[in-house]
Enzyme design. Sequence first.
Site, PDB file in Angstrom:
ATOM      1  N   ASN A  11       0.819  -1.217   0.000  1.00 12.11           N
ATOM      2  CA  ASN A  11       0.000   0.000   0.000  1.00 12.11           C
ATOM      3  C   ASN A  11       0.849   1.261   0.000  1.00 12.11           C
ATOM      4  O   ASN A  11       1.978   1.268   0.499  1.00 12.11           O
ATOM      5  CB  ASN A  11      -0.920   0.033   1.227  1.00 12.11           C
ATOM      6  CG  ASN A  11      -1.990  -1.027   1.182  1.00 12.11           C
ATOM      7  OD1 ASN A  11      -2.675  -1.179   0.174  1.00 12.11           O
ATOM      8  ND2 ASN A  11      -2.148  -1.772   2.269  1.00 12.11           N
ATOM      9  N   ASP A 109      11.133   3.145   5.526  1.00 12.25           N
ATOM     10  CA  ASP A 109      10.021   3.096   6.482  1.00 12.25           C
ATOM     11  C   ASP A 109      10.510   2.848   7.901  1.00 12.25           C
ATOM     12  O   ASP A 109       9.978   3.414   8.867  1.00 12.25           O
ATOM     13  CB  ASP A 109       9.002   2.034   6.068  1.00 12.25           C
ATOM     14  CG  ASP A 109       9.622   0.654   5.836  1.00 12.25           C
ATOM     15  OD1 ASP A 109      10.860   0.555   5.699  1.00 12.25           O
ATOM     16  OD2 ASP A 109       8.859  -0.329   5.780  1.00 12.25           O
ATOM     17  N   THR A 132       3.941  -5.551   4.913  1.00 10.94           N
ATOM     18  CA  THR A 132       4.154  -6.733   4.078  1.00 10.94           C
ATOM     19  C   THR A 132       5.142  -7.665   4.771  1.00 10.94           C
ATOM     20  O   THR A 132       4.969  -8.885   4.789  1.00 10.94           O
ATOM     21  CB  THR A 132       4.671  -6.315   2.691  1.00 10.94           C
ATOM     22  OG1 THR A 132       3.763  -5.358   2.127  1.00 10.94           O
ATOM     23  CG2 THR A 132       4.776  -7.510   1.768  1.00 10.94           C
TER      24      THR A 132
END
Length: 262
Positions: A11, A109, A132
């Site tokens: 996403n 991230d 993920t």
Amino acid sequence: MILVLDAGNTNMVLGLYEDKNLIADWRLSTDPLRTADEYSIQVIQLFLQSNLRLEDVEGVIVSSVVPNIMYSVEHMVAKYFKKKPIIVGPGTKTGINIKYDNPKEVGADRIVNAVAAHEIYKKPLVIIDFGTATTFCAVTQSGDYLGGAIAPGVKISSEALFEKAAKLPRVELMKPSSVICKNTVSSMQAGMTYGYGGLVDHIVSKIKQELMDSGEKEPLVVATGGLAKLISEESETIDIIHPFLTLEGLRIIYEKNKDLDA
């Protein structure tokens, strides 16, 4: 207003900040084949539905773990927002000291989450991101990013069972009422939810012990990501769920770099 954008493997999450306040957030599917114009159609529609204007965006910052998507994202920002985005990567001012063997290997991230948690909580930290992949990061009270662990994400583990075991179906990720289940679907759901709670607690306990053995106080355990709430119900080690930790980290990094990028 500041637009923050985090592109993950599954996403893409966008947030819009006015000063330090998150006034809107959206989630799109990540597709490396999508063009800048195709992404812009979705983003423009989201702005319109929220009664927001693209021209009110003063700056944009992007983090991504999907290199193939960056061309489209950068061109979408340049063409429709008329901005050059700050890209989180080598050379970006973060305020934390990365102690990885090769700092370039650390996913953007993970860095962004560490920046946010360090800024907000000012404590030794274990940060879990249920994406993920499920990532675990250790950060000292002084802001040293020490590293961590990476496990398969809950969803891809479930998908692997469906793809590799001929008689196992694809299942919705939800917690059954009992771990002793009487049908295949519930049994798989029990394995995913109850099992991941155990995985999380074991890894977190190991990281906390190593941090304390190195002289840190007992760390605060912060979780984020779409499945954080579900898994935290079976975890005894998670202290706080911060659903917008990554977006908050991007906002903080933007503030540290906006003048440097001018």
